[in-house]
Motif scaffolding. Sequence first.
Motif, PDB file in Angstrom:
ATOM      1  N   ASN A 198       0.708  -1.052   0.043  1.00 26.09           N
ATOM      2  CA  ASN A 198       0.247   0.021  -0.075  1.00 26.09           C
ATOM      3  C   ASN A 198       0.863   1.346  -0.058  1.00 26.09           C
ATOM      4  OD1 ASN A 198      -2.289  -1.634   0.289  1.00 26.09           O
ATOM      5  ND2 ASN A 198      -2.614  -1.344   2.355  1.00 26.09           N
ATOM      6  N   THR A 199       2.294   1.025   0.083  1.00 21.34           N
ATOM      7  CA  THR A 199       2.935   2.195   0.008  1.00 21.34           C
ATOM      8  C   THR A 199       3.535   2.657  -1.537  1.00 21.34           C
ATOM      9  OG1 THR A 199       3.868   1.766   2.389  1.00 21.34           O
ATOM     10  CG2 THR A 199       5.341   3.146   0.857  1.00 21.34           C
ATOM     11  N   ASN A 200       3.490   3.829  -1.731  1.00 22.24           N
ATOM     12  CA  ASN A 200       3.650   4.312  -3.223  1.00 22.24           C
ATOM     13  C   ASN A 200       5.230   4.268  -3.585  1.00 22.24           C
ATOM     14  OD1 ASN A 200       4.118   6.782  -5.333  1.00 22.24           O
ATOM     15  ND2 ASN A 200       2.809   5.243  -5.987  1.00 22.24           N
ATOM     16  N   LEU A 201       6.110   3.677  -4.478  1.00 24.95           N
ATOM     17  CA  LEU A 201       7.101   3.876  -4.895  1.00 24.95           C
ATOM     18  C   LEU A 201       7.123   4.881  -6.142  1.00 24.95           C
ATOM     19  CD1 LEU A 201      10.156   3.046  -5.076  1.00 24.95           C
ATOM     20  CD2 LEU A 201       9.729   1.296  -6.772  1.00 24.95           C
ATOM     21  N   GLU A 202       7.803   6.103  -5.694  1.00 25.09           N
ATOM     22  CA  GLU A 202       7.865   7.201  -6.867  1.00 25.09           C
ATOM     23  C   GLU A 202       8.769   6.776  -7.898  1.00 25.09           C
ATOM     24  OE1 GLU A 202       8.308  11.215  -5.142  1.00 25.09           O
ATOM     25  OE2 GLU A 202       7.340  10.158  -3.358  1.00 25.09           O
ATOM     26  N   VAL A 203       8.173   6.661  -9.103  1.00 27.25           N
ATOM     27  CA  VAL A 203       8.909   6.176 -10.224  1.00 27.25           C
ATOM     28  C   VAL A 203       8.513   7.457 -11.379  1.00 27.25           C
ATOM     29  CG1 VAL A 203       9.136   4.346 -12.091  1.00 27.25           C
ATOM     30  CG2 VAL A 203       8.261   3.876 -10.000  1.00 27.25           C
ATOM     31  N   THR A 204       9.953   7.994 -11.725  1.00 30.47           N
ATOM     32  CA  THR A 204       9.992   9.047 -12.527  1.00 30.47           C
ATOM     33  C   THR A 204      10.932   8.759 -13.827  1.00 30.47           C
ATOM     34  OG1 THR A 204       9.641  10.411 -10.890  1.00 30.47           O
ATOM     35  CG2 THR A 204      10.474  11.422 -12.855  1.00 30.47           C
ATOM     36  N   TYR A 205      10.404   8.988 -15.081  1.00 24.38           N
ATOM     37  CA  TYR A 205      10.908   8.688 -16.206  1.00 24.38           C
ATOM     38  C   TYR A 205      11.522   9.861 -16.692  1.00 24.38           C
ATOM     39  CZ  TYR A 205       9.754   3.791 -16.746  1.00 24.38           C
ATOM     40  OH  TYR A 205       9.883   2.297 -16.478  1.00 24.38           O
ATOM     41  N   ALA A 206      12.413   9.828 -17.709  1.00 25.39           N
ATOM     42  CA  ALA A 206      12.965  11.006 -18.546  1.00 25.39           C
ATOM     43  C   ALA A 206      11.994  12.099 -18.926  1.00 25.39           C
ATOM     44  CB  ALA A 206      14.041  10.778 -19.789  1.00 25.39           C
ATOM     45  N   VAL A 221       5.201   7.691 -13.012  1.00 24.52           N
ATOM     46  CA  VAL A 221       4.265   6.852 -12.880  1.00 24.52           C
ATOM     47  C   VAL A 221       3.207   6.978 -11.739  1.00 24.52           C
ATOM     48  CG1 VAL A 221       3.813   4.003 -12.580  1.00 24.52           C
ATOM     49  CG2 VAL A 221       5.810   5.127 -13.616  1.00 24.52           C
ATOM     50  N   THR A 222       2.080   7.845 -12.160  1.00 23.11           N
ATOM     51  CA  THR A 222       1.140   8.334 -11.381  1.00 23.11           C
ATOM     52  C   THR A 222      -0.097   8.845 -12.379  1.00 23.11           C
ATOM     53  OG1 THR A 222       0.711   9.766  -9.375  1.00 23.11           O
ATOM     54  CG2 THR A 222       2.082  10.802 -11.069  1.00 23.11           C
ATOM     55  N   PRO A 223      -1.424   8.053 -11.713  1.00 19.94           N
ATOM     56  CA  PRO A 223      -1.436   7.109 -10.394  1.00 19.94           C
ATOM     57  C   PRO A 223      -0.957   5.878 -10.950  1.00 19.94           C
ATOM     58  CG  PRO A 223      -3.585   7.586 -11.857  1.00 19.94           C
ATOM     59  CD  PRO A 223      -2.633   8.539 -12.323  1.00 19.94           C
ATOM     60  N   PRO A 229      14.116   4.345 -15.080  1.00 21.89           N
ATOM     61  CA  PRO A 229      13.656   5.599 -14.080  1.00 21.89           C
ATOM     62  C   PRO A 229      14.466   5.945 -12.894  1.00 21.89           C
ATOM     63  CG  PRO A 229      12.443   3.680 -13.783  1.00 21.89           C
ATOM     64  CD  PRO A 229      13.495   3.260 -14.493  1.00 21.89           C
ATOM     65  N   THR A 230      14.089   7.003 -12.425  1.00 21.65           N
ATOM     66  CA  THR A 230      14.696   7.346 -11.157  1.00 21.65           C
ATOM     67  C   THR A 230      13.734   6.818 -10.101  1.00 21.65           C
ATOM     68  OG1 THR A 230      15.947   9.190 -12.014  1.00 21.65           O
ATOM     69  CG2 THR A 230      15.362   9.218  -9.636  1.00 21.65           C
ATOM     70  N   VAL A 252      16.179   9.921  -2.969  1.00 21.87           N
ATOM     71  CA  VAL A 252      16.022   8.982  -4.288  1.00 21.87           C
ATOM     72  C   VAL A 252      17.141   7.852  -4.150  1.00 21.87           C
ATOM     73  CG1 VAL A 252      17.385   9.245  -6.795  1.00 21.87           C
ATOM     74  CG2 VAL A 252      16.047  11.167  -5.580  1.00 21.87           C
ATOM     75  N   LEU A 253      16.840   6.758  -4.708  1.00 24.79           N
ATOM     76  CA  LEU A 253      17.671   5.514  -4.521  1.00 24.79           C
ATOM     77  C   LEU A 253      18.565   5.428  -5.527  1.00 24.79           C
ATOM     78  CD1 LEU A 253      14.316   3.355  -3.950  1.00 24.79           C
ATOM     79  CD2 LEU A 253      16.305   3.323  -2.361  1.00 24.79           C
ATOM     80  N   SER A 254      19.594   4.848  -5.350  1.00 18.95           N
ATOM     81  CA  SER A 254      20.691   4.704  -6.311  1.00 18.95           C
ATOM     82  C   SER A 254      21.522   3.523  -5.913  1.00 18.95           C
ATOM     83  CB  SER A 254      21.717   5.877  -6.529  1.00 18.95           C
ATOM     84  OG  SER A 254      22.241   6.249  -5.122  1.00 18.95           O
ATOM     85  N   SER A 255      22.190   2.770  -6.911  1.00 20.63           N
ATOM     86  CA  SER A 255      23.081   1.663  -6.765  1.00 20.63           C
ATOM     87  C   SER A 255      24.181   1.737  -7.795  1.00 20.63           C
ATOM     88  CB  SER A 255      22.374   0.380  -7.008  1.00 20.63           C
ATOM     89  OG  SER A 255      23.007  -0.637  -6.704  1.00 20.63           O
ATOM     90  N   SER A 256      25.228   1.314  -7.037  1.00 22.95           N
ATOM     91  CA  SER A 256      26.308   0.814  -8.126  1.00 22.95           C
ATOM     92  C   SER A 256      26.713  -0.397  -8.241  1.00 22.95           C
ATOM     93  CB  SER A 256      27.708   1.574  -7.124  1.00 22.95           C
ATOM     94  OG  SER A 256      28.128   0.781  -6.176  1.00 22.95           O
ATOM     95  N   SER A 257      25.793  -1.313  -8.178  1.00 18.88           N
ATOM     96  CA  SER A 257      25.985  -2.627  -8.227  1.00 18.88           C
ATOM     97  C   SER A 257      25.823  -2.948  -9.617  1.00 18.88           C
ATOM     98  CB  SER A 257      24.818  -3.347  -7.450  1.00 18.88           C
ATOM     99  OG  SER A 257      24.842  -4.792  -7.575  1.00 18.88           O
TER     100      SER A 257
END
Length: 226
Positions: free
Chosen positions: A30-38, A43-45, A59-60, A108-113
């Motif tokens: 029920n928790t929204n993950l905010e997803v934003t493309y270029a 991604v809303t709603p 996306p970011t 903002v989430l990021s990863s170097s994996s």
Amino acid sequence: MIVHLLIPLFAALLSTTLAQTPPGYQPSSNTNLEVTYANGVEVTPPGVLLTIAETAKAPTLTASGAESLSSTYMVFMIDIDVPVSATVSTTVLQWYLPGLTINKANEVLSSSSTAGSSYAGPAPPANGPPHRYVFLLFTQPSGYKLPSCYASITGTTVASRLGFNIEEFLHVAGLGPPVAANYFKAENGKPSATTATVTSTSYSAASCTPTGYGGGGGWRKAIKRG
């Protein structure tokens, strides 16, 4: 009496309204993950229809509702509407990225994996019904490693990611339920007039032993194999 009958109905409606995943889809959150493309395409709603071009690149992700800003996370993006036959569908893993951390300044989430599965943009069949693409964010346990029986999902071919069963993966990897989610739809041209109704989903089966990261609190729902 009427009030008692209405309470469960209102509860069910509220749950459906809050869910950030498609109706009936599991696992859910029920928790929204905010997803934003270029170009600021969001991604809303949840369930919004986007174009293939808009979603071609990764996306970011922003986890403003994350329980802990100091935890490590992993994200999956899954196409849950890949046709097998007129009435059977399967899945394709579009993206898997572990080792995500949150920038405390902007969340903002990021990863170097480099251990994940590279992002593959939506590619639904031409003139077919829209496909749903689900994002699921999980807390990554300390010492986590991709289970060996899932090594193929890091490949770049569709075949290596076809039939990915997220519920089975959670069981094997010992992960808990998703902490946030979201989804969008994408289509490749206007759907034809006739559309079959999918009645079942087929998955690939991975044979390996659960790692137990979840410490008993991980996802343990029974896996149905079609």
